[in-house]
Write a protein that holds these residues in place. Sequence first.
Motif, PDB file in Angstrom:
ATOM      1  N   PHE A  17       0.808  -1.226   0.000  1.00 35.37           N
ATOM      2  CA  PHE A  17       0.000   0.000   0.000  1.00 35.37           C
ATOM      3  C   PHE A  17       0.846   1.284   0.000  1.00 35.37           C
ATOM      4  N   GLY A  18       2.153   1.125  -0.044  1.00 37.04           N
ATOM      5  CA  GLY A  18       3.023   2.292  -0.112  1.00 37.04           C
ATOM      6  C   GLY A  18       2.991   3.144   1.139  1.00 37.04           C
ATOM      7  N   LEU A  19       2.872   2.509   2.291  1.00 32.11           N
ATOM      8  CA  LEU A  19       2.751   3.248   3.542  1.00 32.11           C
ATOM      9  C   LEU A  19       4.135   3.516   4.145  1.00 32.11           C
ATOM     10  N   PHE A  20       4.848   4.437   3.532  1.00 33.05           N
ATOM     11  CA  PHE A  20       6.181   4.790   3.995  1.00 33.05           C
ATOM     12  C   PHE A  20       6.104   5.977   4.943  1.00 33.05           C
ATOM     13  N   SER A  21       7.018   6.022   5.884  1.00 33.60           N
ATOM     14  CA  SER A  21       7.033   7.112   6.855  1.00 33.60           C
ATOM     15  C   SER A  21       7.527   8.397   6.197  1.00 33.60           C
ATOM     16  N   PRO A  22       7.149   9.554   6.744  1.00 34.94           N
ATOM     17  CA  PRO A  22       7.675  10.825   6.241  1.00 34.94           C
ATOM     18  C   PRO A  22       9.201  10.873   6.288  1.00 34.94           C
ATOM     19  N   GLU A  23       9.780  10.251   7.310  1.00 38.63           N
ATOM     20  CA  GLU A  23      11.242  10.234   7.432  1.00 38.63           C
ATOM     21  C   GLU A  23      11.875   9.485   6.260  1.00 38.63           C
TER      22      GLU A  23
END
Length: 268
Positions: A131-137
Amino acid sequence: MAEQQVPSTTAAPQEPIIQFDHVSKVYDNGALGLKDINLKIYPGEFVVVIGLSGAGKSTLMRSVNRLHDITSGDIQIGGRSITKAKGKELLEIRRGIGMIFQNFNLVKRASVLRNVLTGRVGYYPTWKMIFGLFSPEDKQRAYESLQRVDLGDKVYARADELSGGQQQRVSIARALTQDPQIILADEPVASLDPQTTRHVMDDLKRINEELGITVLINLHSVDLAKEYGSRIVGIRAGEKVFDGPVATADDATISEIYSGKDTEKEGA
């Protein structure tokens, strides 16, 4: 050819970051990939592997992160055996090893940013990756990696809209986003024109020097090997036949790596 023993090129004595102990690889069809390889690579080195096509360069490269399993011997990464590692330990070791391929290995229809973020795959569960749920960092890390290879303005472009050289630089940014201690580059400039080749090689050298990331790279071009490498390893028919600083790889040495003929002996 007499093999040279190479100490660390760094100022202080260090343990090798990559170590091959009597490594051999025999393929299922009986073909010999590697024969009794002993090799130590130290933190911060830029090591170029040269030799004929089919000599075993890619086999050596891909055995470092276990894209190829070896038949015998042991390979250690930072003192940990990747040969024996399984499950979580194998994943942890691989996190520290970025890989750059000749054919880029990008998802062509995905954005540049999404491709670069796949360098973080080892840090996320599968469902978050889907789902492409990467952190802002991590998104910031990916953007900074793209800036380092002069592609900060291509974040939202599709990968298939880029030139071959730009695609290879995206793959470098992907490896950087992984936060590796080692970058493996398997013939990364073989399909690029001379100008683009130099840009990619400059990026890799700068990353090596500025970030202290160890680079192990296969190249066809001896001239590039001498210009960018700190050390050359020569492979012939699966065997290591030379290992020394770039300055010691003279014409006779190069001839022997590629032809198997000892030119000094012939001239004696």
